[in-house]
Design a protein around this motif. Sequence first.
Motif, PDB file in Angstrom:
ATOM      1  N   ASP A  21       1.693  13.008   2.554  1.00 25.42           N
ATOM      2  CA  ASP A  21       1.558  12.228   1.331  1.00 25.42           C
ATOM      3  C   ASP A  21       2.900  11.602   0.992  1.00 25.42           C
ATOM      4  O   ASP A  21       3.865  12.315   0.701  1.00 25.42           O
ATOM      5  CB  ASP A  21       1.078  13.136   0.199  1.00 25.42           C
ATOM      6  CG  ASP A  21       0.848  12.398  -1.097  1.00 25.42           C
ATOM      7  OD1 ASP A  21       0.584  11.174  -1.052  1.00 25.42           O
ATOM      8  OD2 ASP A  21       0.941  13.030  -2.156  1.00 25.42           O
ATOM      9  N   GLU A  22       2.963  10.271   1.049  1.00 21.42           N
ATOM     10  CA  GLU A  22       4.187   9.523   0.748  1.00 21.42           C
ATOM     11  C   GLU A  22       5.399  10.088   1.507  1.00 21.42           C
ATOM     12  O   GLU A  22       6.402  10.477   0.904  1.00 21.42           O
ATOM     13  CB  GLU A  22       4.466   9.530  -0.761  1.00 21.42           C
ATOM     14  CG  GLU A  22       3.392   8.888  -1.595  1.00 21.42           C
ATOM     15  CD  GLU A  22       3.370   7.366  -1.525  1.00 21.42           C
ATOM     16  OE1 GLU A  22       4.297   6.758  -0.950  1.00 21.42           O
ATOM     17  OE2 GLU A  22       2.415   6.795  -2.049  1.00 21.42           O
ATOM     18  N   LEU A  50      -1.874  11.259   9.744  1.00 26.19           N
ATOM     19  CA  LEU A  50      -2.513  10.578   8.621  1.00 26.19           C
ATOM     20  C   LEU A  50      -1.542  10.606   7.452  1.00 26.19           C
ATOM     21  O   LEU A  50      -1.093  11.676   7.037  1.00 26.19           O
ATOM     22  CB  LEU A  50      -3.814  11.276   8.221  1.00 26.19           C
ATOM     23  CG  LEU A  50      -4.509  10.728   6.971  1.00 26.19           C
ATOM     24  CD1 LEU A  50      -5.003   9.308   7.219  1.00 26.19           C
ATOM     25  CD2 LEU A  50      -5.655  11.641   6.577  1.00 26.19           C
ATOM     26  N   THR A  51      -1.197   9.415   6.954  1.00 20.87           N
ATOM     27  CA  THR A  51      -0.287   9.346   5.816  1.00 20.87           C
ATOM     28  C   THR A  51      -0.926   8.543   4.694  1.00 20.87           C
ATOM     29  O   THR A  51      -1.707   7.622   4.938  1.00 20.87           O
ATOM     30  CB  THR A  51       1.061   8.687   6.170  1.00 20.87           C
ATOM     31  OG1 THR A  51       0.844   7.337   6.551  1.00 20.87           O
ATOM     32  CG2 THR A  51       1.763   9.415   7.286  1.00 20.87           C
ATOM     33  N   THR A  52      -0.580   8.906   3.482  1.00 22.16           N
ATOM     34  CA  THR A  52      -0.911   8.078   2.326  1.00 22.16           C
ATOM     35  C   THR A  52       0.393   7.477   1.847  1.00 22.16           C
ATOM     36  O   THR A  52       1.432   8.140   1.869  1.00 22.16           O
ATOM     37  CB  THR A  52      -1.529   8.904   1.182  1.00 22.16           C
ATOM     38  OG1 THR A  52      -0.579   9.865   0.731  1.00 22.16           O
ATOM     39  CG2 THR A  52      -2.795   9.603   1.640  1.00 22.16           C
ATOM     40  N   THR A  53       0.349   6.202   1.459  1.00 24.31           N
ATOM     41  CA  THR A  53       1.573   5.556   1.014  1.00 24.31           C
ATOM     42  C   THR A  53       1.262   4.338   0.160  1.00 24.31           C
ATOM     43  O   THR A  53       0.215   3.711   0.315  1.00 24.31           O
ATOM     44  CB  THR A  53       2.460   5.144   2.206  1.00 24.31           C
ATOM     45  OG1 THR A  53       3.704   4.655   1.712  1.00 24.31           O
ATOM     46  CG2 THR A  53       1.810   4.096   3.082  1.00 24.31           C
ATOM     47  N   HIS A  54       2.184   4.033  -0.733  1.00 22.44           N
ATOM     48  CA  HIS A  54       2.149   2.781  -1.473  1.00 22.44           C
ATOM     49  C   HIS A  54       3.106   1.782  -0.828  1.00 22.44           C
ATOM     50  O   HIS A  54       3.183   0.639  -1.249  1.00 22.44           O
ATOM     51  CB  HIS A  54       2.571   3.016  -2.932  1.00 22.44           C
ATOM     52  CG  HIS A  54       1.558   3.777  -3.709  1.00 22.44           C
ATOM     53  ND1 HIS A  54       1.543   5.146  -3.755  1.00 22.44           N
ATOM     54  CD2 HIS A  54       0.508   3.360  -4.440  1.00 22.44           C
ATOM     55  CE1 HIS A  54       0.530   5.543  -4.511  1.00 22.44           C
ATOM     56  NE2 HIS A  54      -0.114   4.476  -4.935  1.00 22.44           N
ATOM     57  N   ALA A  59       3.720   0.991   6.125  1.00 22.15           N
ATOM     58  CA  ALA A  59       2.402   1.067   6.755  1.00 22.15           C
ATOM     59  C   ALA A  59       2.265   0.011   7.842  1.00 22.15           C
ATOM     60  O   ALA A  59       1.787   0.291   8.942  1.00 22.15           O
ATOM     61  CB  ALA A  59       1.300   0.902   5.707  1.00 22.15           C
ATOM     62  N   MET A  69      -7.767   1.966  -0.246  1.00 24.87           N
ATOM     63  CA  MET A  69      -8.675   2.719  -1.108  1.00 24.87           C
ATOM     64  C   MET A  69      -8.621   2.158  -2.529  1.00 24.87           C
ATOM     65  O   MET A  69      -7.567   1.770  -3.002  1.00 24.87           O
ATOM     66  CB  MET A  69      -8.285   4.185  -1.151  1.00 24.87           C
ATOM     67  CG  MET A  69      -8.200   4.884   0.186  1.00 24.87           C
ATOM     68  SD  MET A  69      -9.781   5.321   0.873  1.00 24.87           S
ATOM     69  CE  MET A  69     -10.350   6.524  -0.299  1.00 24.87           C
ATOM     70  N   LEU A  74     -13.133   3.602   0.296  1.00 17.95           N
ATOM     71  CA  LEU A  74     -12.488   2.746   1.281  1.00 17.95           C
ATOM     72  C   LEU A  74     -13.052   1.332   1.126  1.00 17.95           C
ATOM     73  O   LEU A  74     -14.253   1.121   1.300  1.00 17.95           O
ATOM     74  CB  LEU A  74     -12.756   3.277   2.692  1.00 17.95           C
ATOM     75  CG  LEU A  74     -12.095   2.522   3.835  1.00 17.95           C
ATOM     76  CD1 LEU A  74     -10.582   2.643   3.761  1.00 17.95           C
ATOM     77  CD2 LEU A  74     -12.607   3.049   5.171  1.00 17.95           C
ATOM     78  N   SER A  77     -10.570  -1.837   5.979  1.00 20.32           N
ATOM     79  CA  SER A  77     -10.084  -1.084   7.128  1.00 20.32           C
ATOM     80  C   SER A  77      -9.608  -2.061   8.193  1.00 20.32           C
ATOM     81  O   SER A  77     -10.331  -2.998   8.551  1.00 20.32           O
ATOM     82  CB  SER A  77     -11.205  -0.201   7.686  1.00 20.32           C
ATOM     83  OG  SER A  77     -10.742   0.518   8.805  1.00 20.32           O
ATOM     84  N   TYR A  93      -4.178  -6.146  -0.391  1.00 19.87           N
ATOM     85  CA  TYR A  93      -4.224  -5.056  -1.364  1.00 19.87           C
ATOM     86  C   TYR A  93      -4.461  -5.603  -2.776  1.00 19.87           C
ATOM     87  O   TYR A  93      -5.344  -5.140  -3.504  1.00 19.87           O
ATOM     88  CB  TYR A  93      -2.926  -4.251  -1.308  1.00 19.87           C
ATOM     89  CG  TYR A  93      -2.832  -3.184  -2.370  1.00 19.87           C
ATOM     90  CD1 TYR A  93      -3.436  -1.949  -2.192  1.00 19.87           C
ATOM     91  CD2 TYR A  93      -2.155  -3.428  -3.561  1.00 19.87           C
ATOM     92  CE1 TYR A  93      -3.362  -0.977  -3.180  1.00 19.87           C
ATOM     93  CE2 TYR A  93      -2.070  -2.471  -4.544  1.00 19.87           C
ATOM     94  CZ  TYR A  93      -2.679  -1.249  -4.350  1.00 19.87           C
ATOM     95  OH  TYR A  93      -2.616  -0.292  -5.338  1.00 19.87           O
TER      96      TYR A  93
END
Length: 99
Positions: A21-22, A50-54, A59, A69, A74, A77, A93
């Motif tokens: 995560d981030e 698997l990463t989540t990021t702003h 990315a 998301m 979702l 993709s 986005y």
Amino acid sequence: MRQKVWIAVALAKQARALLLDEPTSGLDPQAASEFSGLLRRAADGGVAVLTTTHDLFHAQQTATRVGIMKRGRLVESLDGEAQIARTDLQSLYLQHMRT
């Protein structure tokens, strides 16, 4: 640096997947680049990452698949580095967030 330590521990234990995560939050550009290289090498070695990021730039530079998301769903993709590289992720986005 804690992120790097935990990644090193996971890789030493031969983890087959990393959920982050981030992961580059709070890192300076050089450290973020080094960390991204570490993740790429892990992925090249067969580790699922698997990463989540702003951080859309991060990315776009590191992902082989990007999902956007909105409210837990979702809505977009993108598959493949070439498709991701030629897409303006920020505009895509923002387009989804406006609707």
